[in-house]
Scaffold this motif. Structure first.
Motif, mmCIF file in Angstrom:
data_model
loop_
_atom_site.group_PDB
_atom_site.id
_atom_site.type_symbol
_atom_site.label_atom_id
_atom_site.label_comp_id
_atom_site.label_asym_id
_atom_site.label_seq_id
_atom_site.Cartn_x
_atom_site.Cartn_y
_atom_site.Cartn_z
ATOM 1 N N SER A 16 0.832 -1.204 0.000
ATOM 2 C CA SER A 16 0.000 0.000 0.000
ATOM 3 C C SER A 16 0.867 1.255 0.000
ATOM 4 O O SER A 16 0.610 2.210 -0.745
ATOM 5 N N GLU A 44 -13.436 -6.035 10.643
ATOM 6 C CA GLU A 44 -14.217 -6.170 9.403
ATOM 7 C C GLU A 44 -14.810 -7.576 9.294
ATOM 8 O O GLU A 44 -15.944 -7.733 8.835
ATOM 9 N N SER A 83 -8.818 -5.823 1.724
ATOM 10 C CA SER A 83 -9.238 -5.035 0.559
ATOM 11 C C SER A 83 -10.413 -4.136 0.922
ATOM 12 O O SER A 83 -10.486 -2.994 0.467
ATOM 13 N N HIS A 84 -11.316 -4.627 1.763
ATOM 14 C CA HIS A 84 -12.454 -3.808 2.197
ATOM 15 C C HIS A 84 -12.005 -2.685 3.145
ATOM 16 O O HIS A 84 -12.476 -1.557 3.039
ATOM 17 N N LYS A 87 -10.115 -0.320 1.032
ATOM 18 C CA LYS A 87 -10.894 0.076 -0.151
ATOM 19 C C LYS A 87 -10.004 0.128 -1.391
ATOM 20 O O LYS A 87 -10.039 1.069 -2.190
ATOM 21 N N MET A 88 -9.201 -0.939 -1.509
ATOM 22 C CA MET A 88 -8.265 -1.080 -2.624
ATOM 23 C C MET A 88 -8.224 -2.543 -3.047
ATOM 24 O O MET A 88 -8.362 -3.435 -2.204
ATOM 25 N N GLY A 109 -11.190 -7.522 -3.755
ATOM 26 C CA GLY A 109 -11.564 -6.116 -3.767
ATOM 27 C C GLY A 109 -11.684 -5.509 -5.144
ATOM 28 O O GLY A 109 -11.477 -4.307 -5.306
ATOM 29 N N GLU A 111 -14.170 -4.696 -6.624
ATOM 30 C CA GLU A 111 -15.204 -3.658 -6.634
ATOM 31 C C GLU A 111 -14.617 -2.270 -6.388
ATOM 32 O O GLU A 111 -15.278 -1.252 -6.598
ATOM 33 N N TYR A 112 -13.352 -2.213 -5.949
ATOM 34 C CA TYR A 112 -12.679 -0.938 -5.724
ATOM 35 C C TYR A 112 -11.830 -0.536 -6.929
ATOM 36 O O TYR A 112 -11.074 0.419 -6.870
#
Length: 135
Positions: A16, A44, A83-84, A87-88, A109, A111-112
């Motif tokens: 990251s 989470e 990933s949630h 948000k990556m 992830g 969806e990001y």
């Protein structure tokens, strides 16, 4: 990345940072950030219990208790939750022995987005390392 049980979290944190153009964190900062990510990932998992409980190998509460310990290895559930949390997207690679090429073995992830994915290398025996760029 040291093989101290937190390698998955350290690899994701380092990946990251690299993706954001930051310097690789020092050993002590990397450990602190990895421990923070672990806590957020476990939170989470709890938040998404109905969606995650069924695929955990252990009883949910026991699993959560174990994952809070800094020396316990993480795996697919933790990558998905990371990933949630971040948000990556996270892409996991593995080295093919015959060709020495990297191949994607898992993606989390999506969806990001599919660009700017955190890239980690799985060695196949419970150890993860960060990859500096998309291979």
């Amino acid at each position: 990345i040291p093989g101290d049980g937190s390698c998955l979290f350290r690899a994701v944190v380092q990946g990251s940072c690299l993706l954001k153009g930051m310097l690789t964190p020092s050993e002590s900062l990397q450990k602190k950030l990895a421990d923070e990510l672990r806590d957020k990932v476990v939170d989470e998992l709890i938040k998404r219990r109905k969606d995650t409980e069924w695929y955990l190998k252990d009883k949910f509460d026991r699993y959560i208790c174990q994952m809070r310990k800094s020396y316990v290895w993480g795996g697919e559930p933790e990558l998905l939750m990371a990933s949630h949390v971040l948000k990556m997207p996270i892409t996991v690679y593995m080295l093919e022995k015959k060709s020495s090429n990297l191949k994607i073995i898992a993606e989390y992830g999506q969806e990001y987005g599919t660009q700017n994915s955190i890239c980690v290398l799985y060695h196949g025996y419970g150890h993860y390392d960060a990859l500096k760029s998309n291979p």
